[in-house]
Design a protein around this motif. Structure first.
Motif, short mmCIF file in Angstrom:
data_model
loop_
_atom_site.label_atom_id
_atom_site.label_comp_id
_atom_site.label_asym_id
_atom_site.label_seq_id
_atom_site.Cartn_x
_atom_site.Cartn_y
_atom_site.Cartn_z
N ALA A 39 29.67 40.43 39.16
CA ALA A 39 30.52 40.78 38.01
C ALA A 39 31.51 41.88 38.40
O ALA A 39 32.66 41.88 37.97
N SER A 40 31.03 42.81 39.24
CA SER A 40 31.92 43.93 39.62
C SER A 40 33.04 43.47 40.55
O SER A 40 34.02 44.19 40.73
N LEU A 41 32.87 42.31 41.15
CA LEU A 41 33.86 41.83 42.12
C LEU A 41 34.92 40.92 41.49
O LEU A 41 35.83 40.45 42.18
N ILE A 42 34.81 40.68 40.19
CA ILE A 42 35.81 39.83 39.53
C ILE A 42 37.13 40.60 39.48
O ILE A 42 37.18 41.73 38.97
N PRO A 43 38.20 40.05 40.06
CA PRO A 43 39.46 40.81 40.10
C PRO A 43 39.92 41.20 38.70
O PRO A 43 39.74 40.43 37.74
N GLU A 44 40.49 42.40 38.59
CA GLU A 44 40.90 42.91 37.27
C GLU A 44 41.91 42.03 36.57
O GLU A 44 41.96 41.95 35.36
N ALA A 48 37.66 38.07 32.24
CA ALA A 48 36.48 37.19 32.18
C ALA A 48 35.42 37.76 31.27
O ALA A 48 35.21 38.97 31.23
N ASP A 49 34.76 36.87 30.53
CA ASP A 49 33.57 37.25 29.77
C ASP A 49 32.37 36.74 30.55
O ASP A 49 32.24 35.53 30.78
N VAL A 50 31.51 37.67 30.94
CA VAL A 50 30.36 37.30 31.78
C VAL A 50 29.08 37.32 30.96
O VAL A 50 28.81 38.29 30.24
N THR A 51 28.30 36.26 31.06
CA THR A 51 26.97 36.26 30.44
C THR A 51 25.95 35.86 31.50
O THR A 51 26.19 34.93 32.27
N TYR A 121 27.30 36.72 52.26
CA TYR A 121 27.64 37.70 51.23
C TYR A 121 29.02 37.36 50.67
O TYR A 121 29.91 36.91 51.40
N ALA A 122 29.17 37.60 49.37
CA ALA A 122 30.34 37.04 48.68
C ALA A 122 31.38 38.10 48.31
O ALA A 122 32.27 37.83 47.50
N GLU A 123 31.27 39.31 48.88
CA GLU A 123 32.20 40.39 48.50
C GLU A 123 33.66 39.97 48.67
O GLU A 123 34.51 40.35 47.87
N GLU A 124 33.94 39.19 49.71
CA GLU A 124 35.33 38.78 49.93
C GLU A 124 35.62 37.39 49.39
O GLU A 124 36.73 37.10 48.94
N THR A 125 34.62 36.51 49.45
CA THR A 125 34.88 35.11 49.10
C THR A 125 34.86 34.83 47.60
O THR A 125 35.57 33.94 47.13
N LEU A 130 37.61 32.79 42.80
CA LEU A 130 38.05 32.89 41.41
C LEU A 130 39.57 32.70 41.30
O LEU A 130 40.05 32.04 40.38
N ARG A 131 40.29 33.26 42.25
CA ARG A 131 41.75 33.06 42.23
C ARG A 131 42.08 31.58 42.39
O ARG A 131 42.94 31.04 41.68
N ASP A 132 41.37 30.92 43.31
CA ASP A 132 41.61 29.48 43.50
C ASP A 132 41.24 28.70 42.23
O ASP A 132 41.94 27.78 41.83
N PHE A 133 40.14 29.11 41.61
CA PHE A 133 39.71 28.42 40.38
C PHE A 133 40.80 28.54 39.31
O PHE A 133 41.13 27.56 38.63
#
Ligand code: B12
Ligand code: SF4
Length: 446
Positions: A39-44, A48-51, A121-125, A130-133
Motif C-alpha cells: 500500500a505504501s508503494l502505490i504512487p501518489e 487508490a482505495d485499498v482494502t 521483492y516488489a518495491e520497484e515492480t 500499477l502505472r501499466d495497469f
C-alpha cells in the motif's frame, strides 16, 4: 483527472491458519507487513482505495468483493486456495495480480491463474505494474531486478499499517531491518527466491519507523536478523536507548558471538526464533546446515536463558539421516533443556529449493498438492522410515511436548515472562492436539 481505483489485497489461508479456532478470542497473530508495504508503494499520482482481506483474521467471500484489481499474496501452502479465489475474481472480469514466495519460487505454476505475476521483492515492480495497469498495458510478468537493494531506492516509505488496522491482529508493531539471508540451507526457500544476500534497510529508517509507531514491544520479521553481522550490531546499539522489548529470528550462530548476543540482550531482545532443525550432526549435514553444531546447543540455550531471552526453537523431521529414533532424541533435548516454545515441522521440499530438485531427481516427491506443502504433511518419500511413521512421530512429539506437565516444566521458574510464555504455549497446545482435525488426511497423501 486520473480515475480512482479500488484495490483489494487478499491473503487466503490454509485450514490451520484460517481464523476461528484457537483458545483466545483475539488472534495471537501479529500483522504481516506484505500489504502495508505494498500500500505504501502505490504512487501518489494513482489515487487508490485499498482494502485488505486476510483469512487469518476474518471470513472472506471473494464473490462479495468489489474491486478494480485484486492483489493476492501466495505462499506455497495456500496456493490452491489463492487459485480458487483468483478464478472467482477473473470470472467476474476483475484482473488478478499474484506475488509473494510461491510465484517467486514457481512462476509458471502461478502464471495461468493470474493476469500478472510479480516475482521477488516488489518495491520497484509493483509501482511499475500499477502505472501499466492504469494505461491499459499491464504485462503478464514483472521480475525483480537482481541488483535491487534498499540503498538504491530514492525514498523508502514506512509501511501503511493503517490498512491492516482494526482487523484483530495482536499487534501492528511488526518491522523489518533486513530481508533475505546469506546461507544456503538445502530446504530453505530464501536463497532460491531472493538470492544469497541480505537486503539491508538503513538503520535510521528502521528506528524512525519504530519511533513514529511509538512501539515499545515489537517483532522483527527479518528471516535472519544477524545475516549481516555489522548491520545487526549497529541496529542493536541503536535500539538500546529506545528501551523497547523485541522479538526476532536468528541462526544459532549468534551463540558463538558473545558480543553480538550481549548487544542483542541489552537492546531489549526478549525472544528469538532459532532454527535448530535437529540434534543430529549427520542430519544437519544433509540439510547443508553444517554451521549449526549440536555440541554447542546446550551452552547456547543456557546463555539465552541466562539473558532472559525466550527460545522459539524450530525443529524439522525427515532428513535422510533421520530414523524413527529422531523423534525421541529431539523431544528429550527439548525437555532436558527446557526450550520455552518449541515447534516441529516435517521437512518440506518447497518448489524451487535444492531439496525439491534433489528429491525430484530421485523420484521421491510423492505429489504436488501444494495445500499439503505446509510443514505439517509428508509430501516426499523419507529414506529411513515410512511416510506414515514420519507423520505419526511428528504428531506424537507435538502432543508430548505440549502436555500440561511439559509446558510447566519448560517455562516455570525462568527469567522469561511466564504469562506470555504460558499464553503462547497454550495456543500451540490447542493446535498440537488437533493437527489431525485440521488435516483430514492419511499420512499426508491426498
Ligand atoms: C507473517 C508470516 C506468516 C503468517 C501469514 C503469512 C501469509 N502471507 O499468509 C502465518 C503465521 C499465517 C504464516 C504461516 C506459514 N508460513 Co509464513 N511467514 C510469515 C513471514 C514471517 C512474514 C511475512 C511478511 O510480512 N514479510 C514482509 C513482507 C514485506 O515481505 P513479503 O510478504 O515477501 O512481500 C514482498 C514480496 O514478496 C512481494 N509480494 C508479496 N505478496 C505480494 C502480492 C502482490 C499482489 C504483489 C504485487 C507483491 C507481493 O511484495 C512485498 C514487498 O516486496 C514470512 C517471512 C518473511 N520475512 O517474509 C514467512 C513465510 C512467508 N512463511 C513461510 C512458511 C514456510 C510458512 C508456513 C508453512 C510455516 C509452518 N511450518 O507452519 C506457514 C504456512 C502454512 C499454510 N498452509 O499457509 C515461508 C514461505 C515459504 C513458501 N514456499 O511459501 C516464509 C517466506 C518464511 C521462510 N523462512 O521460508 N506465515
Ligand atoms: S539460515 Fe535460515 S533463512 Fe538462512 S538459508 Fe538457512 S534456513 Fe534459510
Amino acid at each position: 483527472m486520473t480515475k480512482r481505483i479500488k484495490i483489494a489485497f487478499l491473503s487466503p489461508k490454509g485450514p490451520l491458519y484460517r481464523h476461528r479456532g484457537g483458545i483466545f478470542r483475539k488472534a495471537l497473530r501479529p500483522s504481516p507487513l506484505t500489504f502495508s508495504t505494498l500500500a505504501s508503494l502505490i504512487p501518489e499520482d494513482i489515487p487508490a482505495d485499498v482494502t485488505v482481506y486476510d483469512e487469518g483474521v476474518q471470513d472472506v467471500d471473494p464473490d462479495q468483493i468489489d474491486a478494480d484489481l485484486a492483489g493476492i499474496t501466495v505462499i506455497t501452502g495456500n496456493a490452491a486456495r489463492c487459485y480458487e479465489f483468483a478464478a472467482k475474481f477473473r470470472a467476474r472480469g476483475i484482473p488478478v495480480v499474484m506475488g509473494g514466495p510461491h510465484p517467486t519460487l514457481a512462476p509458471d505454476d502461478a502464471q495461468p491463474h493470474a493476469d500478472a505475476i510479480v516475482t521477488g521483492y516488489a518495491e520497484e515492480t509493483w509501482p511499475e505494474l500499477l502505472r501499466d495497469f492504469m494505461s491499459g498495458s499491464m504485462k503478464p510478468r514483472y521480475v525483480m531486478d537482481p541488483d535491487f537493494s534498499f540503498a538504491r531506492m530514492k525514498h523508502i516509505p514506512f509501511p501503511k499499517r493503517e490498512v491492516m488496522a482494526k482487523k484483530g491482529y495482536r499487534t501492528l508493531n511488526t518491522f523489518e531491518a533486513t530481508r533475505g539471508c546469506l546461507h544456503d540451507c538445502e530446504f530453505c526457500v530464501v536463497p532460491h527466491a531472493w538470492g544469497k544476500k541480505p537486503y539491508l534497510k538503513p538503520i535510521d529508517h528502521v528506528l524512525a519507523d519504530i519511533r513514529q509507531m511509538k512501539a515499545k514491544k515489537l517483532l522483527f520479521y527479518d528471516l535472519n536478523i544477524i545475516a549481516s553481522r555489522d548491520h545487526a550490531a549497529d541496529l542493536f546499539r541503536a535500539l538500546a536507548p529506545l528501551n523497547v522489548k523485541w522479538y526476532g529470528l536468528v541462526t544459532a550462530l549468534i551463540g558463538r558471538d558473545t558480543e553480538l548476543l550481549e548487544l542483542a540482550a541489552r537492546s531489549g531482545c526478549k525472544g528469538l526464533l532459532v532454527g535448530f532443525e535437529t540434534v543430529s550432526k549427520a542430519a544437519l549435514a544433509d540439510m547443508h546446515k553444517r554451521f549449526n553444531d549440536p555440541r554447542l546447543y546446550v551452552d547456547f540455550v543456557k546463555d539465552l536463558q541466562s539473558l532472559g531471552i525466550a527460545i522459539n526453537g524450530c525443529f524439522a523431521f525427515g532428513s535422510d539421516s533421520d530414523t524413527v529414533e529422531a523423534f525421541d532424541e529431539v523431544r528429550d533435548f527439548v525437555l532436558e533443556h527446557r526450550i520455552e516454545l518449541p515447534r516441529f515441522a516435517i521437512l518440506t521440499p518447497f518448489p524451487g529449493t535444492k531439496l525439491h530438485h534433489r528429491l525430484a531427481a530421485d523420484n521421491r516427491i510423492l505429489h504436488k498438492d501444494w495445500s499439503q506443502y505446509d510443514g505439517q504433511h509428508v509430501v516426499f518419500q523419507p529414506k529411513n522410515m515410512t511416510p506414515e511413521e514420519l507423520l505419526a512421530g511428528h504428531r506424537r512429539v507435538w502432543e508430548e511436548i505440549y502436555s500440561y506437565k511439559s509446558i510447566l516444566h519448560r517455562i516455570s521458574g525462568k527469567k522469561v515472562n511466564f504469562f506470555l510464555m504460558l499464553a503462547a504455549n497454550l495456543a500451540y497446545r490447542y493446535y498440537a492436539h488437533r493437527l489431525h482435525t485440521f488435516y483430514n488426511c492419511n499420512a499426508g497423501m491426498p
